[in-house]
Scaffold this motif. Sequence first.
Motif, PDB file in Angstrom:
ATOM      1  N   TRP A 167       0.879  -1.548  -0.034  1.00 49.97           N
ATOM      2  CA  TRP A 167       0.021   0.074  -0.024  1.00 49.97           C
ATOM      3  C   TRP A 167       0.621   1.676  -0.354  1.00 49.97           C
ATOM      4  CZ3 TRP A 167      -5.139   0.561  -1.419  1.00 49.97           C
ATOM      5  CH2 TRP A 167      -5.607  -1.230  -1.297  1.00 49.97           C
ATOM      6  N   THR A 168       2.130   1.214   1.135  1.00 54.20           N
ATOM      7  CA  THR A 168       3.430   2.640   0.556  1.00 54.20           C
ATOM      8  C   THR A 168       2.864   2.351  -0.951  1.00 54.20           C
ATOM      9  OG1 THR A 168       3.761   2.194   2.596  1.00 54.20           O
ATOM     10  CG2 THR A 168       5.100   3.163   1.380  1.00 54.20           C
ATOM     11  N   ASP A 169       4.045   1.655  -1.671  1.00 53.39           N
ATOM     12  CA  ASP A 169       4.037   1.783  -2.944  1.00 53.39           C
ATOM     13  C   ASP A 169       3.340   2.662  -3.785  1.00 53.39           C
ATOM     14  OD1 ASP A 169       7.099   0.482  -2.129  1.00 53.39           O
ATOM     15  OD2 ASP A 169       6.269  -1.419  -3.174  1.00 53.39           O
ATOM     16  N   ASN A 170       1.652   2.066  -3.369  1.00 52.14           N
ATOM     17  CA  ASN A 170       0.589   2.362  -4.330  1.00 52.14           C
ATOM     18  C   ASN A 170       0.364   3.809  -3.783  1.00 52.14           C
ATOM     19  OD1 ASN A 170      -0.211  -0.361  -4.969  1.00 52.14           O
ATOM     20  ND2 ASN A 170      -1.573  -0.535  -3.565  1.00 52.14           N
ATOM     21  N   VAL A 171       1.006   4.480  -2.793  1.00 45.37           N
ATOM     22  CA  VAL A 171       0.962   5.614  -2.428  1.00 45.37           C
ATOM     23  C   VAL A 171       2.087   6.830  -3.186  1.00 45.37           C
ATOM     24  CG1 VAL A 171       1.672   7.479  -0.360  1.00 45.37           C
ATOM     25  CG2 VAL A 171      -0.613   5.952   0.241  1.00 45.37           C
ATOM     26  N   LEU A 178       0.277  12.711  -9.974  1.00 46.26           N
ATOM     27  CA  LEU A 178       0.013  13.195 -10.017  1.00 46.26           C
ATOM     28  C   LEU A 178       0.900  14.593 -10.156  1.00 46.26           C
ATOM     29  CD1 LEU A 178      -1.998  12.746  -6.663  1.00 46.26           C
ATOM     30  CD2 LEU A 178      -3.084  13.335  -8.630  1.00 46.26           C
ATOM     31  N   ARG A 179       1.761  13.810  -9.798  1.00 47.87           N
ATOM     32  CA  ARG A 179       3.455  15.025  -9.646  1.00 47.87           C
ATOM     33  C   ARG A 179       3.333  15.296 -10.983  1.00 47.87           C
ATOM     34  NH1 ARG A 179       7.419  12.043  -7.653  1.00 47.87           N
ATOM     35  NH2 ARG A 179       8.223  11.411 -10.062  1.00 47.87           N
ATOM     36  N   ASP A 180       3.340  14.280 -12.085  1.00 51.19           N
ATOM     37  CA  ASP A 180       3.276  14.294 -14.169  1.00 51.19           C
ATOM     38  C   ASP A 180       2.455  15.193 -14.380  1.00 51.19           C
ATOM     39  OD1 ASP A 180       5.746  12.646 -13.274  1.00 51.19           O
ATOM     40  OD2 ASP A 180       5.535  11.260 -13.513  1.00 51.19           O
ATOM     41  N   LYS A 181       1.178  14.421 -13.945  1.00 53.28           N
ATOM     42  CA  LYS A 181       0.073  14.496 -14.533  1.00 53.28           C
ATOM     43  C   LYS A 181      -0.513  15.859 -14.642  1.00 53.28           C
ATOM     44  CE  LYS A 181      -3.779  13.182 -16.788  1.00 53.28           C
ATOM     45  NZ  LYS A 181      -3.613  13.066 -18.356  1.00 53.28           N
ATOM     46  N   PHE A 182      -0.321  16.484 -13.259  1.00 45.34           N
ATOM     47  CA  PHE A 182      -0.884  17.699 -12.627  1.00 45.34           C
ATOM     48  C   PHE A 182       0.199  19.074 -12.326  1.00 45.34           C
ATOM     49  CE2 PHE A 182      -4.514  14.604 -12.288  1.00 45.34           C
ATOM     50  CZ  PHE A 182      -5.232  15.446 -13.726  1.00 45.34           C
ATOM     51  N   THR A 186       5.101  17.198  -4.211  1.00 48.33           N
ATOM     52  CA  THR A 186       5.341  16.108  -2.792  1.00 48.33           C
ATOM     53  C   THR A 186       4.980  17.214  -1.827  1.00 48.33           C
ATOM     54  OG1 THR A 186       7.632  15.037  -3.695  1.00 48.33           O
ATOM     55  CG2 THR A 186       6.474  14.582  -1.786  1.00 48.33           C
ATOM     56  N   ALA A 187       4.934  17.549  -1.180  1.00 56.38           N
ATOM     57  CA  ALA A 187       4.792  18.757  -0.181  1.00 56.38           C
ATOM     58  C   ALA A 187       3.052  18.411  -0.449  1.00 56.38           C
ATOM     59  CB  ALA A 187       5.624  19.889   0.231  1.00 56.38           C
ATOM     60  N   ALA A 188       3.037  19.843  -1.358  1.00 51.76           N
ATOM     61  CA  ALA A 188       1.519  19.720  -1.455  1.00 51.76           C
ATOM     62  C   ALA A 188       0.733  18.744  -1.270  1.00 51.76           C
ATOM     63  CB  ALA A 188       1.183  19.915  -2.549  1.00 51.76           C
ATOM     64  N   PHE A 189       1.222  17.497  -1.926  1.00 51.82           N
ATOM     65  CA  PHE A 189       0.410  15.426  -2.295  1.00 51.82           C
ATOM     66  C   PHE A 189      -0.065  15.388  -0.431  1.00 51.82           C
ATOM     67  CE2 PHE A 189       0.805  11.231  -1.640  1.00 51.82           C
ATOM     68  CZ  PHE A 189      -0.173  11.506  -2.555  1.00 51.82           C
ATOM     69  N   SER A 190       1.583  15.561  -0.050  1.00 57.09           N
ATOM     70  CA  SER A 190       1.199  14.875   1.465  1.00 57.09           C
ATOM     71  C   SER A 190       0.286  15.530   2.343  1.00 57.09           C
ATOM     72  CB  SER A 190       2.718  15.001   1.688  1.00 57.09           C
ATOM     73  OG  SER A 190       4.076  13.820   1.083  1.00 57.09           O
ATOM     74  N   SER A 191       0.125  16.707   1.984  1.00 55.40           N
ATOM     75  CA  SER A 191      -0.053  18.496   2.948  1.00 55.40           C
ATOM     76  C   SER A 191      -1.628  17.556   2.827  1.00 55.40           C
ATOM     77  CB  SER A 191      -0.194  19.478   2.373  1.00 55.40           C
ATOM     78  OG  SER A 191      -1.133  19.921   3.136  1.00 55.40           O
ATOM     79  N   TYR A 192      -2.272  17.290   0.953  1.00 57.82           N
ATOM     80  CA  TYR A 192      -3.879  17.316   1.146  1.00 57.82           C
ATOM     81  C   TYR A 192      -4.148  15.763   1.356  1.00 57.82           C
ATOM     82  CZ  TYR A 192      -7.479  17.467  -2.125  1.00 57.82           C
ATOM     83  OH  TYR A 192      -8.792  17.831  -2.217  1.00 57.82           O
ATOM     84  N   PHE A 193      -3.330  15.192   1.405  1.00 58.75           N
ATOM     85  CA  PHE A 193      -4.106  13.113   1.473  1.00 58.75           C
ATOM     86  C   PHE A 193      -4.008  13.377   3.391  1.00 58.75           C
ATOM     87  CE2 PHE A 193      -4.404  13.593  -3.094  1.00 58.75           C
ATOM     88  CZ  PHE A 193      -5.049  13.029  -3.588  1.00 58.75           C
ATOM     89  N   GLY A 194      -2.769  14.018   3.625  1.00 62.84           N
ATOM     90  CA  GLY A 194      -2.782  14.083   5.090  1.00 62.84           C
ATOM     91  C   GLY A 194      -1.313  13.028   5.039  1.00 62.84           C
ATOM     92  N   VAL A 195      -0.546  13.010   4.700  1.00 60.95           N
ATOM     93  CA  VAL A 195       0.847  11.744   4.505  1.00 60.95           C
ATOM     94  C   VAL A 195       1.731  12.166   5.359  1.00 60.95           C
ATOM     95  CG1 VAL A 195       2.517  10.477   2.803  1.00 60.95           C
ATOM     96  CG2 VAL A 195       0.108  10.567   2.566  1.00 60.95           C
ATOM     97  N   PRO A 196       2.109  11.530   6.682  1.00 56.49           N
ATOM     98  CA  PRO A 196       3.599  12.540   6.970  1.00 56.49           C
ATOM     99  C   PRO A 196       4.837  12.542   6.834  1.00 56.49           C
ATOM    100  CG  PRO A 196       2.142   9.600   7.791  1.00 56.49           C
ATOM    101  CD  PRO A 196       1.562  10.526   6.693  1.00 56.49           C
ATOM    102  N   ALA A 197       5.244  12.970   6.895  1.00 58.84           N
ATOM    103  CA  ALA A 197       6.234  13.409   6.605  1.00 58.84           C
ATOM    104  C   ALA A 197       7.674  11.795   6.255  1.00 58.84           C
ATOM    105  CB  ALA A 197       7.374  14.416   7.563  1.00 58.84           C
TER     106      ALA A 197
END
Length: 202
Positions: A167-171, A178-182, A186-197
Amino acid sequence: MGPRLTIDEKRKRMMEIFHDTMEPYLLKELEKIGPKQKGIVSQTVKDVVQSLVDDSLCHCEKIGTSNYFWAFPSEAAIKRKNRMRELERDIAQMEAKQGELAKAIEEAQLGRENTGERNGLVEELAEVEALWNGQAEELRQFEECDPVAMNKRRADAVVARDAANRWTDNVFIMQGWLRDKFNMETAAFSSYFGVPADFDNI
């Protein structure tokens, strides 16, 4: 106004109408006769007659577009006799079964008389069972050290770790997409989806 009739009293009085006249009736006729002759409220006549039909005490036959109801005294007597024979047969079967069980109990008790030797064996069995239960309880206290249980926990831990990493690999895959498409950082992704540092594979 007389006392209210029970359903059994209504059924009995309705049967009296059929038996006294030995004629077929339409429901609307019974709804007129019932209140006048037997004190049965007309609104309940239909339910009373239907209950008699359901119990096979009254016949219902459709003739043309009308339903006719009737019952003859001889039929009631025959039904009672047949029912009595059935009950007598059931009683005979129960008595025979009771005799068989009594005989089986008597045979089972042979050799189980309360002798000194038997009483001693029963006491010894109780002591062995108490010892067994005590040892089983003690064994349960050491289940955590059981090699089989330990091996199972290790195997379960490996399965859980592999699932977590999958599941970590899936994340990470979703993050890269999302980085390549939009062009999402990485920081924005982690913040938006609640992924810890410190999110990473185990």
